[in-house]
Design an enzyme around this catalytic site. Structure first.
Site, PDB file in Angstrom:
ATOM      1  CD1 TRP A  41      23.773  -3.146 -19.271  1.00 43.29           C
ATOM      2  CD2 TRP A  41      24.323  -5.131 -20.200  1.00 43.29           C
ATOM      3  NE1 TRP A  41      22.501  -3.557 -19.802  1.00 43.29           N
ATOM      4  CE2 TRP A  41      23.036  -5.010 -20.432  1.00 43.29           C
ATOM      5  CE3 TRP A  41      25.088  -6.332 -20.747  1.00 43.29           C
ATOM      6  CZ2 TRP A  41      22.198  -5.637 -21.420  1.00 43.29           C
ATOM      7  CZ3 TRP A  41      24.249  -7.159 -21.563  1.00 43.29           C
ATOM      8  CH2 TRP A  41      22.851  -6.862 -21.769  1.00 43.29           C
TER       9      TRP A  41
ATOM     10  CD1 TRP B  12      23.585  -5.153  -4.606  1.00 43.67           C
ATOM     11  CD2 TRP B  12      25.276  -4.460  -5.643  1.00 43.67           C
ATOM     12  NE1 TRP B  12      24.514  -6.097  -4.456  1.00 43.67           N
ATOM     13  CE2 TRP B  12      25.648  -5.838  -5.201  1.00 43.67           C
ATOM     14  CE3 TRP B  12      26.243  -4.087  -6.765  1.00 43.67           C
ATOM     15  CZ2 TRP B  12      26.844  -6.434  -5.577  1.00 43.67           C
ATOM     16  CZ3 TRP B  12      27.391  -4.646  -7.043  1.00 43.67           C
ATOM     17  CH2 TRP B  12      27.575  -5.837  -6.298  1.00 43.67           C
TER      18      TRP B  12
ATOM     19  CD  GLU C  36      19.832  -6.427  -4.357  1.00 45.42           C
ATOM     20  OE1 GLU C  36      20.061  -6.008  -5.124  1.00 45.42           O
ATOM     21  OE2 GLU C  36      20.533  -7.448  -3.953  1.00 45.42           O
TER      22      GLU C  36
ATOM     23  CD1 TRP D 276      31.414  -5.291 -22.197  1.00 45.90           C
ATOM     24  CD2 TRP D 276      30.170  -3.439 -21.602  1.00 45.90           C
ATOM     25  NE1 TRP D 276      32.325  -4.359 -21.947  1.00 45.90           N
ATOM     26  CE2 TRP D 276      31.438  -3.062 -21.515  1.00 45.90           C
ATOM     27  CE3 TRP D 276      29.121  -2.733 -21.361  1.00 45.90           C
ATOM     28  CZ2 TRP D 276      31.980  -1.804 -21.008  1.00 45.90           C
ATOM     29  CZ3 TRP D 276      29.530  -1.258 -20.886  1.00 45.90           C
ATOM     30  CH2 TRP D 276      30.829  -0.999 -21.087  1.00 45.90           C
TER      31      TRP D 276
ATOM     32  CD1 TRP E 240      34.098  -6.860 -27.220  1.00 47.94           C
ATOM     33  CD2 TRP E 240      32.743  -8.627 -26.070  1.00 47.94           C
ATOM     34  NE1 TRP E 240      33.956  -6.982 -25.613  1.00 47.94           N
ATOM     35  CE2 TRP E 240      33.199  -8.006 -25.084  1.00 47.94           C
ATOM     36  CE3 TRP E 240      31.786  -9.761 -26.017  1.00 47.94           C
ATOM     37  CZ2 TRP E 240      33.072  -8.236 -23.868  1.00 47.94           C
ATOM     38  CZ3 TRP E 240      31.616  -9.949 -24.727  1.00 47.94           C
ATOM     39  CH2 TRP E 240      32.203  -9.251 -23.733  1.00 47.94           C
TER      40      TRP E 240
ATOM     41  CG  ASN F  92      18.614  -7.791 -10.384  1.00 51.68           C
ATOM     42  OD1 ASN F  92      19.320  -7.258 -10.996  1.00 51.68           O
ATOM     43  ND2 ASN F  92      18.895  -8.532  -9.439  1.00 51.68           N
TER      44      ASN F  92
HETATM   45  C1  LIG Z   1      22.243  -5.884 -17.046  1.00 53.15           C
HETATM   46  C2  LIG Z   1      21.652  -4.872 -15.992  1.00 53.15           C
HETATM   47  C3  LIG Z   1      21.165  -3.836 -16.128  1.00 53.15           C
HETATM   48  C4  LIG Z   1      20.735  -3.045 -15.500  1.00 53.15           C
HETATM   49  N1  LIG Z   1      20.375  -1.604 -15.377  1.00 53.15           N
HETATM   50  C5  LIG Z   1      19.605  -0.748 -14.583  1.00 53.15           C
HETATM   51  C6  LIG Z   1      19.436   0.383 -14.901  1.00 53.15           C
HETATM   52  O1  LIG Z   1      19.533   0.990 -15.850  1.00 53.15           O
HETATM   53  N2  LIG Z   1      18.755   1.495 -13.816  1.00 53.15           N
HETATM   54  C7  LIG Z   1      18.533   0.621 -12.488  1.00 53.15           C
HETATM   55  O2  LIG Z   1      18.137   1.282 -11.723  1.00 53.15           O
HETATM   56  N3  LIG Z   1      18.859  -0.490 -12.257  1.00 53.15           N
HETATM   57  C8  LIG Z   1      19.380  -1.461 -13.078  1.00 53.15           C
HETATM   58  N4  LIG Z   1      19.795  -2.577 -12.965  1.00 53.15           N
HETATM   59  C9  LIG Z   1      19.599  -3.239 -11.513  1.00 53.15           C
HETATM   60  C10 LIG Z   1      18.472  -3.880 -11.332  1.00 53.15           C
HETATM   61  O3  LIG Z   1      18.041  -4.834 -12.132  1.00 53.15           O
HETATM   62  C11 LIG Z   1      17.269  -2.922 -11.028  1.00 53.15           C
HETATM   63  O4  LIG Z   1      17.623  -1.860 -10.124  1.00 53.15           O
HETATM   64  C12 LIG Z   1      16.046  -3.865 -10.433  1.00 53.15           C
HETATM   65  O5  LIG Z   1      15.510  -4.766 -11.137  1.00 53.15           O
HETATM   66  C13 LIG Z   1      14.926  -2.742 -10.127  1.00 53.15           C
HETATM   67  O6  LIG Z   1      13.789  -3.457  -9.512  1.00 53.15           O
HETATM   68  P1  LIG Z   1      13.148  -2.967  -8.165  1.00 53.15           P
HETATM   69  O7  LIG Z   1      13.140  -1.592  -7.948  1.00 53.15           O
HETATM   70  O8  LIG Z   1      12.028  -3.869  -7.895  1.00 53.15           O
HETATM   71  O9  LIG Z   1      14.343  -3.557  -7.296  1.00 53.15           O
HETATM   72  P2  LIG Z   1      14.346  -4.050  -5.625  1.00 53.15           P
HETATM   73  O10 LIG Z   1      14.721  -5.451  -5.707  1.00 53.15           O
HETATM   74  O11 LIG Z   1      13.044  -3.670  -5.254  1.00 53.15           O
HETATM   75  O12 LIG Z   1      15.580  -2.843  -4.926  1.00 53.15           O
HETATM   76  C14 LIG Z   1      15.258  -1.733  -4.604  1.00 53.15           C
HETATM   77  C15 LIG Z   1      16.238  -0.572  -5.456  1.00 53.15           C
HETATM   78  O13 LIG Z   1      17.445  -0.937  -5.177  1.00 53.15           O
HETATM   79  C16 LIG Z   1      18.426  -0.545  -6.382  1.00 53.15           C
HETATM   80  N5  LIG Z   1      18.723  -1.818  -6.890  1.00 53.15           N
HETATM   81  C17 LIG Z   1      18.557  -3.196  -6.898  1.00 53.15           C
HETATM   82  N6  LIG Z   1      19.399  -3.863  -7.371  1.00 53.15           N
HETATM   83  C18 LIG Z   1      20.425  -3.075  -7.788  1.00 53.15           C
HETATM   84  C19 LIG Z   1      21.484  -3.577  -8.614  1.00 53.15           C
HETATM   85  N7  LIG Z   1      21.825  -4.884  -9.181  1.00 53.15           N
HETATM   86  N8  LIG Z   1      22.116  -2.352  -9.133  1.00 53.15           N
HETATM   87  C20 LIG Z   1      21.770  -1.056  -8.848  1.00 53.15           C
HETATM   88  N9  LIG Z   1      20.646  -0.673  -8.247  1.00 53.15           N
HETATM   89  C21 LIG Z   1      19.897  -1.785  -7.655  1.00 53.15           C
HETATM   90  C22 LIG Z   1      17.262   0.019  -7.401  1.00 53.15           C
HETATM   91  O14 LIG Z   1      17.054   1.562  -7.256  1.00 53.15           O
HETATM   92  C23 LIG Z   1      15.809  -0.648  -6.683  1.00 53.15           C
HETATM   93  O15 LIG Z   1      14.578  -0.065  -6.960  1.00 53.15           O
HETATM   94  C24 LIG Z   1      20.280  -3.476 -14.041  1.00 53.15           C
HETATM   95  C25 LIG Z   1      20.562  -4.688 -13.785  1.00 53.15           C
HETATM   96  C26 LIG Z   1      21.251  -5.568 -14.605  1.00 53.15           C
HETATM   97  C27 LIG Z   1      21.571  -7.027 -14.515  1.00 53.15           C
END
Ligand SMILES: Cc1cc2nc3c(=O)[nH]c(=O)nc-3n(C[C@H](O)[C@H](O)[C@H](O)COP(=O)(O)OP(=O)(O)OC[C@H]3O[C@@H](n4cnc5c(N)ncnc54)[C@H](O)[C@@H]3O)c2cc1C
Length: 481
Positions: A385, A281, A278, A362, A309, A344
């Protein structure tokens, strides 16, 4: 003896002293340091931070200022276009070096690209350090030397490259410039709401700043982490790190997080791999934005420009308010409003409902998340997105449409998450909490639910919405191979 010219230490989304290469370089220069943060709401092409992000920024700047003060330095606050403000500050103070972070945001890249040569002509050196990413975006390449467009090989290359285990400690003392450099006052920026105070619950959940970030990391590693691979999709469990706003604002370095996770799991394990994945990602999103600067505005798959859209302000408003009548989506959208953050799994479900069943663009979802997320990140938000909408480089296929009811039953089987954020459904039995419209009248009445009155009926028929989206997708020009 005249004192040596100062160096400017410019902070952006790297608001920390620990493992921060620009901080380390400014201190190592041995020259007096002038630390500055510039609030830029005006540069062209700039995605100015939204309301929730500004709320966070206030706390983060206050924490950084305190951390600097503890080391003998002051945080100067200025407002205006970053390029102009930095150039002016260099002139004002006689600084000959500026240390700051690199950027992936196209608008800021442009500013830094223009600023470097302009400053050089005046004898000032701009040094942009990699303060936010594990891997600079040019570093990882395909075997033919191109850029990755798919996550899995990108992640494989990242794991193969590895992370060097040498974070730099925060400086014990900063040799601050004795100049009396004027600073604006943080309170005068009014980054926090006054009335109504929509951020009250956010203040209970979050502690912006480096100390809050470290506490969050330690809490996660002590619980949650060892079951991360199993539970990370369960929104009713506190099983993810919730580090995203801290990482976005750079209050903790991704290297610290990466290395701490490895040290906490010396024998490795699926949970460690899953968590690091993650973290990658996040890197991949930044990488995509770097290689595709139009990511926030234009579909990466060109055929999606022809997507018909819909324009439906009422449906869009219901989605934003968490009143779609689809409980898991409404719970997520209300969590977003109350916490400035959404789990997420639910982000994916809510985004899928918007772009598929409702067929709304989107970019409308991207804009709402931008304004309401404390972790709103240009790269991660745009890439995610586009991923959900199906228009991204490495996207979920458009025809794979999440059924929000089945998703809810699978990932929130007891309805704990829904009960928390949609209290008007709390008394429904598990069997019906994900689809109250399927509940018999007596069950609804016993739970105090009157559809259309205490809780909305679904604003879209899920089967019809799905079919409409699939038809629209089938009619798109053929994808390039
Ligand atoms: C539509 C949509 C919009 C999103 N917008 C953002 C946003 O603006 N900013 C953002 O930081 N994340 C975004 N995310 C990704 C993700 O949802 C969040 O990073 C995550 O929920 C953060 O929770 P956590 O810190 O507990 O993640 P954890 O599961 O603990 O993951 C650790 C770290 O990994 C990174 N990470 C995890 N999943 C993703 C992912 N899919 N994409 C990119 N980085 C990720 C984050 O920095 C996160 O803190 C988005 C996801 C979706 C589906």
């Amino acid at each position: 003896m005249a004192s040596p010219p100062p160096v400017i230490l410019w902070f952006f989304q790297d608001l920390r002293l620990d493992d921060q290469p620009a901080v380390a370089a400014a201190v190592a220069s041995g020259r007096p340091v002038i630390a500055v943060f510039v609030l830029d709401r005006a540069s062209p092409g700039h995605w100015a931070p939204g309301g929730a992000a500004l709320w966070w920024l206030h706390g983060s700047l206050a924490a950084l200022a305190a951390d600097l003060a503890a080391r003998g330095a002051r945080l100067i606050l200025r407002q205006g276009p970053i390029g102009r403000v930095l150039a002016q500050l260099a002139e004002e103070t006689g600084a000959t070096e500026i240390h700051g972070g690199r950027a992936v945001e196209p608008w800021l890249r442009q500013i830094l690209a223009d600023l470097g040569p302009a400053l050089a002509r005046r004898g000032v050196t701009l040094v942009a350090h990699e303060t936010r990413l594990l891997f600079p975006p040019e570093r990882l390449k395909t075997q033919t030397g191109g850029a990755f467009s798919v996550f899995t090989p990108f992640a494989r290359a990242a794991f193969a490259a590895g992370i060097a285990d040498h974070p730099t400690a925060p400086p014990a003392h900063i040799n601050a410039s004795a100049q009396d450099v004027p600073s604006e006052d943080l309170a005068s920026w009014r980054l926090r709401p006054s009335r109504p105070d929509w951020a009250a619950e956010m203040a209970e959940i979050w502690t912006p700043g480096a100390a809050g970030a470290m506490a969050r990391l330690e809490r996660f590693l002590a619980s949650g982490f060892s079951t991360y691979d199993r539970d990370r999709d369960i929104p009713g469990h506190a099983s993810t790190s919730m580090l995203s706003p801290h990482l976005h604002w750079g209050e903790i370095s991704p290297r610290r997080v990466w290395l701490a996770a490895g040290h906490a799991a010396p024998k490795g394990g699926k949970f460690l791999q899953s968590f690091l994945n993650e973290m990658l990602w996040r890197e991949f999103s930044a990488y995509l934005l770097w290689h595709h600067p139009h990511l926030p505005e234009e579909p990466l798959r060109a055929e999606f420009a022809a997507m018909p859209w819909r324009d439906d302000a009422e449906a869009e408003a219901a989605w934003r308010r968490g009143e779609t009548g689809i409980p898991i989506v409404d719970a997520g959208m209300r969590q977003l409003w109350r916490w400035g953050w959404m789990h997420n799994r639910v982000r994916m479900i809510a985004a899928s409902l918007l772009t598929k069943h409702l067929m709304l663009p989107w970019r409308a979802g991207e804009a709402w998340f931008w304004d309401t997320l404390v972790d709103a990140d240009l790269a991660a938000n745009a890439a995610s997105w586009q991923w959900v909408a199906g228009s991204g480089a490495d996207a979920a296929p458009y025809f794979r449409i999440f059924n929000p009811v089945l998703q809810g039953r699978k990932f929130d089987p007891e309805g704990a998450y829904i009960r928390r954020f949609v209290p008007e459904l709390a008394a429904l039995p598990n069997e019906f909490i994900h689809a109250p419209w399927e509940a018999p009248h007596l069950v609804l009445a016993a739970a105090g639910v009157a559809l259309g009155r205490t809780y909305p009926r679904p604003i879209v028929d899920l089967a019809l919405g799905r079919a409409r989206a699939l038809d629209a997708f089938a009619a798109l020009p053929r994808r390039a191979a």
